[in-house]
Design a protein around this motif. Structure first.
Motif, PDB file in Angstrom:
ATOM      1  N   LYS A   1       0.823  -1.220   0.000  1.00 18.99           N
ATOM      2  CA  LYS A   1       0.000   0.000   0.000  1.00 18.99           C
ATOM      3  C   LYS A   1       0.848   1.257   0.000  1.00 18.99           C
ATOM      4  O   LYS A   1       0.792   2.055   0.938  1.00 18.99           O
ATOM      5  CB  LYS A   1      -0.912  -0.003   1.228  1.00 18.99           C
ATOM      6  CG  LYS A   1      -2.228  -0.705   0.969  1.00 18.99           C
ATOM      7  CD  LYS A   1      -3.019  -0.886   2.239  1.00 18.99           C
ATOM      8  CE  LYS A   1      -3.541   0.399   2.799  1.00 18.99           C
ATOM      9  NZ  LYS A   1      -4.432   0.154   3.951  1.00 18.99           N
ATOM     10  N   ASP A   2       1.669   1.409  -1.020  1.00 22.01           N
ATOM     11  CA  ASP A   2       2.372   2.677  -1.206  1.00 22.01           C
ATOM     12  C   ASP A   2       2.470   2.912  -2.697  1.00 22.01           C
ATOM     13  O   ASP A   2       2.334   1.961  -3.489  1.00 22.01           O
ATOM     14  CB  ASP A   2       3.765   2.637  -0.560  1.00 22.01           C
ATOM     15  CG  ASP A   2       4.607   1.518  -1.125  1.00 22.01           C
ATOM     16  OD1 ASP A   2       5.049   1.619  -2.283  1.00 22.01           O
ATOM     17  OD2 ASP A   2       4.782   0.494  -0.415  1.00 22.01           O
ATOM     18  N   LEU A   3       2.699   4.144  -3.095  1.00 21.89           N
ATOM     19  CA  LEU A   3       2.607   4.480  -4.518  1.00 21.89           C
ATOM     20  C   LEU A   3       3.580   3.664  -5.365  1.00 21.89           C
ATOM     21  O   LEU A   3       3.200   3.062  -6.362  1.00 21.89           O
ATOM     22  CB  LEU A   3       2.835   5.982  -4.724  1.00 21.89           C
ATOM     23  CG  LEU A   3       2.740   6.416  -6.199  1.00 21.89           C
ATOM     24  CD1 LEU A   3       1.381   6.055  -6.775  1.00 21.89           C
ATOM     25  CD2 LEU A   3       3.025   7.900  -6.343  1.00 21.89           C
ATOM     26  N   GLU A   4       4.817   3.586  -4.903  1.00 23.08           N
ATOM     27  CA  GLU A   4       5.814   2.880  -5.706  1.00 23.08           C
ATOM     28  C   GLU A   4       5.455   1.398  -5.838  1.00 23.08           C
ATOM     29  O   GLU A   4       5.565   0.807  -6.913  1.00 23.08           O
ATOM     30  CB  GLU A   4       7.195   3.049  -5.056  1.00 23.08           C
ATOM     31  CG  GLU A   4       8.313   2.727  -6.011  1.00 23.08           C
ATOM     32  CD  GLU A   4       9.674   2.681  -5.293  1.00 23.08           C
ATOM     33  OE1 GLU A   4       9.837   3.432  -4.309  1.00 23.08           O
ATOM     34  OE2 GLU A   4      10.538   1.888  -5.714  1.00 23.08           O
ATOM     35  N   GLY A   5       5.000   0.834  -4.723  1.00 25.62           N
ATOM     36  CA  GLY A   5       4.604  -0.584  -4.733  1.00 25.62           C
ATOM     37  C   GLY A   5       3.476  -0.823  -5.717  1.00 25.62           C
ATOM     38  O   GLY A   5       3.458  -1.826  -6.443  1.00 25.62           O
ATOM     39  N   MET A   6       2.518   0.090  -5.745  1.00 21.12           N
ATOM     40  CA  MET A   6       1.372  -0.071  -6.649  1.00 21.12           C
ATOM     41  C   MET A   6       1.823   0.082  -8.099  1.00 21.12           C
ATOM     42  O   MET A   6       1.423  -0.676  -8.968  1.00 21.12           O
ATOM     43  CB  MET A   6       0.291   0.971  -6.319  1.00 21.12           C
ATOM     44  CG  MET A   6      -0.343   0.753  -4.960  1.00 21.12           C
ATOM     45  SD  MET A   6      -1.840   1.730  -4.699  1.00 21.12           S
ATOM     46  CE  MET A   6      -1.243   3.365  -4.681  1.00 21.12           C
ATOM     47  N   GLN A   7       2.655   1.074  -8.338  1.00 20.94           N
ATOM     48  CA  GLN A   7       3.095   1.328  -9.719  1.00 20.94           C
ATOM     49  C   GLN A   7       3.904   0.157 -10.267  1.00 20.94           C
ATOM     50  O   GLN A   7       3.579  -0.418 -11.313  1.00 20.94           O
ATOM     51  CB  GLN A   7       3.948   2.603  -9.765  1.00 20.94           C
ATOM     52  CG  GLN A   7       3.141   3.868  -9.563  1.00 20.94           C
ATOM     53  CD  GLN A   7       4.023   5.110  -9.442  1.00 20.94           C
ATOM     54  OE1 GLN A   7       5.104   5.058  -8.841  1.00 20.94           O
ATOM     55  NE2 GLN A   7       3.559   6.216  -9.992  1.00 20.94           N
TER      56      GLN A   7
END
Ligand code: ATP
Ligand code: MG
Length: 387
Positions: free
Chosen positions: A83-89
């Motif tokens: 649940k963090d932007l980099e992880g999602m991207q």
């Protein structure tokens, strides 16, 4: 990357219903539909059900099975991302690479079920969409008619990403709306009528009138095959196989030829009702459609219903054969229904059945029969087969 099946069940139909009861019934039916050797977890949170098998290779099979569970509106394979932007991207680019490489246009939709998550849904869409666009430069963004919609759902534990939602069977969970007894013949209509009733959450059992030796083991097997196909939608279907020959022979011996069908139908209803009451079912279901045959004129249906004390549902009453066939094909019963085995009605059908029977005349003819004994004997001789 952790994967699971995300299941949606349409919150709208829950309004005004006893929601936890409905949800518990659905979870129970989902568990029952999973492979016998399923290892993993099933849990529910925030109007979503998660099925997580230990072995992700089983997900396609699980989705295929769950498309026959009523109450599900859609289901999909989803990947669990940090649940963090980099992880999602990065995660989305990695797990969706096979899909995104094979299409031309896409868009991203985001849902933020975890309201504490620091980004808004439009921000998630923009950031993840931009990253995917850079990673797959051949793609165009098409918000109106994309080849695929990438969904990002930020929930308690993970951000779930997926595309390609499968449509569920709709309806309500079987068992959430009482119980009914289906009169199941070997034909096309009655399995469809059963399917339509189960779709509304009604748990079915079935009654089949068996006229041995006029109809043989193969005819019975055909009905049991149909019952098995229905049981994909209505797990654990009890089929009550009623010995019907004695009753038919008695009717044939004592009643006028043109009344045979209608008297036989009334007897079927009486027996089916007795079995329904015994098994806790609150209604009967048939595959009758207005005008399809002599016993399905408005008058004949009226005379038939005069013997029943519980409601008789006829879900295909207003459908043309063609429309019924379309559903039969879709639920996979058609091919079995058209197998050419004799059934008890065709053997005892008179050449000129009465299409406008009069109740008093029918009752007068029935007075020559020992109806009570015929019903009691048939019920007593019934064999119950669970498919
Ligand atoms: P179907 O309607 O299933 O295609 P069918 O057209 O041969 O079969 P009909 O003679 O039209 O059957 O009978 C109307 C309905 O009565 C059926 O849809 C079914 O619900 C019930 N019925 C007929 N025969 C039987 C039977 N042998 N056992 C149980 N129910 C029967
Ligand atoms: Mg019919």
């Amino acid at each position: 990357m952790k994967q699971l099946v995300l299941i949606k069940y349409g919150e709208i139909i829950l309004k005004g219903l006893n929601r936890p009861f409905f949800e518990d019934a659905l979870v129970k039916n989902i568990k029952a539909a999973l492979p016998k050797d399923f290892k993993g977890t099933v849990h529910r949170a925030q109007a979503t059900i998660y099925v997580e098998p230990e072995n992700p290779d089983t997900i396609d099979d699980i989705i295929r099975r769950l498309t026959k569970v009523f109450g599900i509106t859609s289901l999909t394979r989803a990947f669990c991302l940090p649940k963090d932007l980099e992880g999602m991207q990065k995660g989305a680019a990695e797990v969706l690479a096979p899909t995104l490489s094979a299409i031309n246009s896409f868009k991203v939709e985001a849902k933020r079920a975890d309201k504490k998550f620091p980004m808004t849904s439009p921000e998630i869409c923009r950031e993840v969409g931009g990253y995917l666009h850079d990673a797959f430069p051949h793609l165009t963004v098409d918000v109106n008619n994309p080849d695929e919609t990438v969904m990002v759902e930020v929930r308690e534990q993970y951000a779930y990403v997926y595309c390609g939602r499968v449509k569920g069977a709709g309806g309500m969970p079987v068992g959430s709306n009482s119980k009914a007894t289906l009169l199941l013949s070997g034909g096309i209509d009655s399995p469809v009528a059963g399917y339509m009733t189960a779709k509304r959450g009604v748990r079915l059992n079935a009654v089949h009138f068996f006229s041995y030796p006029y109809t043989g083991e193969r005819a019975k097997d055909k009905v049991l095959t149909l019952a098995k196909l229905l049981a994909d939608y209505n797990p654990r279907l009890d089929v009550h196989v009623v010995p019907f020959t004695e009753a038919q022979l008695a009717i044939k011996k004592h009643c006028p030829a043109e009344q045979l069908t209608i008297i036989m139908r009334r007897l079927m209803m009486r027996i089916a009702e007795e079995i329904a009451v015994k098994t806790g079912a609150k209604a009967l279901v048939t595959g009758e459609s207005i005008g399809q045959v002599a016993s399905q004129t408005v008058e004949a249906l009226g005379v038939t219903d005069a013997v029943t004390n519980i409601p008789v549902f006829r879900p295909v009453i207003g459908m043309d054969k063609e429309e019924i066939v379309t559903i039969a094909r879709q639920i996979g019963t058609f091919e079995t229904s058209i197998l050419p085995y004799e059934d008890c009605c065709t053997i005892f059908t008179p050449k000129h059945p009465n299409t406008k029977p009069k109740l008093d005349r029918i009752e007068a003819s029935e007075a020559k029969l020992d109806i009570e004994k015929l019903v009691a004997d048939a019920v007593a001789g019934t064999e119950v087969i669970t498919v």
